[in-house]
Design an enzyme around this catalytic site. Structure first.
Site, short mmCIF file in Angstrom:
data_model
loop_
_atom_site.label_atom_id
_atom_site.label_comp_id
_atom_site.label_asym_id
_atom_site.label_seq_id
_atom_site.Cartn_x
_atom_site.Cartn_y
_atom_site.Cartn_z
N ASP A 139 36.13 35.13 37.86
CA ASP A 139 37.27 35.11 37.71
C ASP A 139 37.90 33.94 38.33
OD1 ASP A 139 40.13 36.33 37.88
OD2 ASP A 139 39.06 37.97 37.02
N HIS A 212 44.43 36.74 40.61
CA HIS A 212 43.77 37.41 39.61
C HIS A 212 42.44 37.98 40.07
CE1 HIS A 212 42.19 38.03 35.45
NE2 HIS A 212 43.34 38.29 35.11
N SER A 542 42.77 42.70 31.67
CA SER A 542 42.22 42.13 32.84
C SER A 542 42.14 43.04 33.83
CB SER A 542 43.00 41.22 33.60
OG SER A 542 42.72 39.67 32.64
#
Length: 757
Positions: A139, A212, A542
């Site tokens: 990520d 994220h 996600s």
């Protein structure tokens, strides 16, 4: 779109999911990934890297190796002109020379909603094996100081761990601990195409300046944190799905995207490091498996016993919109939780409409305020969208402004309204989003309403001679019903690469999810957002992907002998697709029952997955047979499987015979279609009977034998499903059903999807 992170910094998240080919001129260099036939290395070389370098020198004096790969593939990546790439393809031992692809990111109460509260501690013991499982996350990196990565109460790092903690900008090796046991970054591919990482904008290290990666890794395996919330919303105890598992992060995504040469290098290293689960909340469009770096890397991981969990994509509710559909990948769609953040849009005509908001700040005056539609407060043709600089201050100052969704980030629209002097915003969904409500931590009082309410409110603003409005933020509510519902953004089947493999595999929570966040960005990611938060609430597949990654880690700790296919099988066959009242799970995009093309096998149910009764297992040999069934050439199979493999010409290979826990039938004419499956008893002795359900009479489904009698654990039994198509339906028609085995104690369900092509 590819993520619901509302931010200009996250602008690349909201691009349509797709492989973005880097364009090349006639002599312009690009990055290529070169697959080599390892067995063909001449004996004059001691190391494969020397052979790779020599092969490269034969066609270019200046080209250099970016990465050499030993696990994910056999080969290397480099910068070449198209002419040099063509020339390299003619060299001995070269299987393929593929251009770089760019992937994009697909961007609390969840454990309780999933039945993982303290009452189920006996199912997933928090000692011993649960602390030996390592979840690797590819990520944007990690913000290691977050409490979600505290190693309090953790014992020594597992002796099987071979990974490390790399240093770089704002990151030292001491930031790793007994919880966060690995942190690496991969930037050579990104920098070869985009130029050096701008260290004034992002850290050239494992540090997450985006948010994220911290969110996904803490969702999968974050430590228990009491008193977690976003600005007071969703207050409670936050914990990752596998809160006692170890975390290893592999930063492969930068502000310009995630490049396949870096992704492959990270998978290559994660295999060496000895992770047990790989979580990847990223993807691209549709590509054959031998050209798809994630699929190729995942195949190598699968062979090492590593379960690979990937997000399905956020391109829903469009059909055929899935990413990451290889059958050795667990593909995860998104559903909602039973928690919401209501905020009322109050109109001067006495009508109120419920939307959602995460705004925290000074409330609006306790009175109705002038209300204007943004389309009437702008000279721009798309003024209704509240784009930067589009609003006329004189027309919006002191007013509530209504904006329509589309083009720019939702929170940015509020920032535009605020900059022009507006006091609040009512944000209306359009047909693209329907009734799906995604909450945001707006910078001014704001609420997002569904399309139906938006149409009514807009009509009021345009037709009332003196429209007024206000907004009331109502906080957090739980036990919202119905829940879950399939998220509209969650990508949908059918599977465009292999229609006879049903995808997605299942859904998990992916809407308004609370998890850890970076210290470098505010919750909106906007430059004007100076707030800093420990946790953030965001949405996307996600977010659903790491839920399944963490649950897979839990199952691995309980059943360390299970293969990745066995773990996925347990999660799929125990998933539910009906509410407690027996009614089917809804699709928020249509308001109607969802289908296996939306939810796969159903919504994950971890408490039942530990004891599924039967499992559908798969080996590397099974997947090689699957590649033969696709009529792949020997070279294409080598690109995926890194070995010489010749399909047995005396054997009939069929995709229908891959031992998958679901059934997808592509009808191209009347007749009988046969699928074979083999189940393994993991629940001991028992007699299982089958129950078949189907929506259509155009296809008769029969199972032989209809009863499976197991005398002991680990015994295997096979059965055949025959789909007899008697009548045709219009091309593009779909019908659904299920095949369910039960011994009275275990329920082993498989979805059926039938499509007429």
């Amino acid at each position: 779109m590819s993520s619901f992170l509302s931010s200009t910094a996250f602008l690349f998240f909201v691009l349509y999911l797709g492989f973005c080919h880097v364009s090349h001129g006639a002599s312009q260099q690009g990055t290529y990934i070169v697959h080599m036939a390892q067995s063909q290395m001449p004996s004059t070389y001691n190391l494969h890297s020397n052979w790779y370098d020599s092969s490269l020198r034969s066609i270019s004096d200046s080209a250099e190796l970016l990465y050499t790969y030993n696990n994910a593939i056999h080969g290397f990546s480099t910068r070449l002109t198209p002419e040099e790439a063509d020339s390299l393809m003619t060299q001995p031992g070269v299987l393929s020379v593929l251009p770089e692809h760019r992937y994009e990111l697909h961007t609390t109460r969840t454990p309780l909603f999933l039945g993982l509260d303290v009452h189920n501690a006996d199912l997933f013991p928090e000692t011993g094996a649960s602390s030996d499982v390592v979840v690797g996350v590819l990520d944007t990196g990690v913000w290691p100081e977050r409490k979600s990565f505290s190693d309090e109460g953790f014992g020594p790092i597992p002796s099987t761990w071979k990974g490390g903690c790399e240093i770089g900008t704002n990151f030292t090796a001491s930031l790793c601990n007994r919880k966060l046991i690995g942190a690496r970054f991969f930037a050579r591919g990104y920098e070869a195409t985009m130029g050096p990482v701008d260290e004034s904008q992002e850290s050239r290290s494992p540090r997450d300046d985006d948010g994220h990666g911290t969110h996904t890794s803490s969702t999968a395996a974050g430590s228990v944190v009491e008193g977690a919330s976003l600005l007071g919303f969703a207050n409670g105890t936050a914990r990752g799905m596998a809160s006692r598992a170890r975390v290893a992060v592999y930063k492969v995504c930068w502000k310009g995207g995630c490049f396949s040469s870096d992704i492959l290098a990270a998978i290559d290293k994660a295999i060496d490091d000895n992770v047990n689960v790989l979580s990847m909340s990223l993807g691209g469009g549709m590509s054959d498996y031998y050209r798809d770096s994630v699929a190729i890397g995942a195949f190598a991981a699968m062979e090492k016993g590593i379960l690979v969990s990937c997000s399905a994509g956020n391109a829903g509710p469009t059909s055929f919109s899935l990413s990451n559909v290889a059958p050795w990948i667990t593909t995860v769609g998104a559903g909602t939780l039973d928690r919401d953040f209501p905020a009322l849009a109050i109109l001067g005509n006495g009508k109120n409409y419920t939307g959602v908001s995460l705004f925290k700040g000074e409330a609006l005056p306790d009175k109705l305020l002038p209300f204007i539609y943004a389309g009437n407060a702008s000279k721009a043709s798309n003024g209704n969208l509240c784009m930067t600089g589009s609003l006329i201050s004189e027309k919006v100052k002191g007013k509530i402004v209504m904006c329509d969704r589309g083009i720019n980030a939702r929170v940015q629209k509020g920032d535009v309204v605020k900059a022009a002097g507006g006091l609040g915003m009512i944000l209306a969904n359009t047909a693209a989003n329907g009734e799906e409500l995604v909450a945001d931590a707006h910078l001014l009082p704001a609420t997002t309403v569904g399309e139906k309410a938006g149409d009514i409110i807009r009509h009021y603003a345009l037709t009332d001679p003196n429209p007024t409005a206000s907004i009331l933020i109502q906080g957090t509510v739980v036990n919202v019903q119905p829940s879950p519902v399939v998220a509209a953004f969650s990508s949908r089947g059918p599977n465009s690469i292999t229609p006879n493999i049903l995808k997605p595999d299942l859904i998990a929570p992916g809407v308004n999810i609370l998890a850890g966040w970076t210290g470098a960005e505010g919750p909106t990611g906007l430059a004007s957002d100076s707030r800093r938060v420990e946790f953030n609430i965001i949405s996307g597949t996600s977010m659903s992907c790491p839920h399944v990654s963490g649950l897979a880690a839990l199952l691995k700790s309980v059943h360390p002998e299970w293969s990745p296919a066995a773990i996925r099988s347990a999660l799929m066959t125990t998933a539910y697709n009906n509410y407690k009242d027996g009614k089917p799970i809804l699709d928020i995009a249509t308001g109607k029952p969802s289908t296996p093309f939306d939810h796969g096998a159903g919504h994950v149910s971890p408490a039942t997955a530990t004891n599924p009764g039967l499992i559908y297992d798969l080996t590397t040999e099974d997947y090689l047979g699957f590649l033969c069934a696709l009529n792949y050439t020997s070279s294409q199979i080598r690109s995926v499987a890194r070995r010489n493999y010749t399909c047995d010409p005396s054997k009939t290979h069929s995709v229908a015979d891959l031992n998958y826990p679901s059934f997808a039938l592509n009808v191209d004419g009347a007749g009988a279609y046969k699928y074979t499956r083999t189940v393994t008893s993991v629940g001991g002795a028992g007699t299982y009977s089958v129950k078949i359900s189907s929506e259509t009479t155009a296809v008769k489904i029969s199972v032989e034998p209809a009863v499976l009698n197991f005398k002991e654990a680990n015994e295997k039994k096979s059965y055949t499903v025959t789909f007899t198509v008697d009548s045709s339906k219009a091309s593009g028609s779909n019908s659904f059903g299920s095949i369910v085995w039960s011994d009275g104690k275990h329920v082993v369900g498989s979805p059926v999807a039938i499509s007429w092509t």
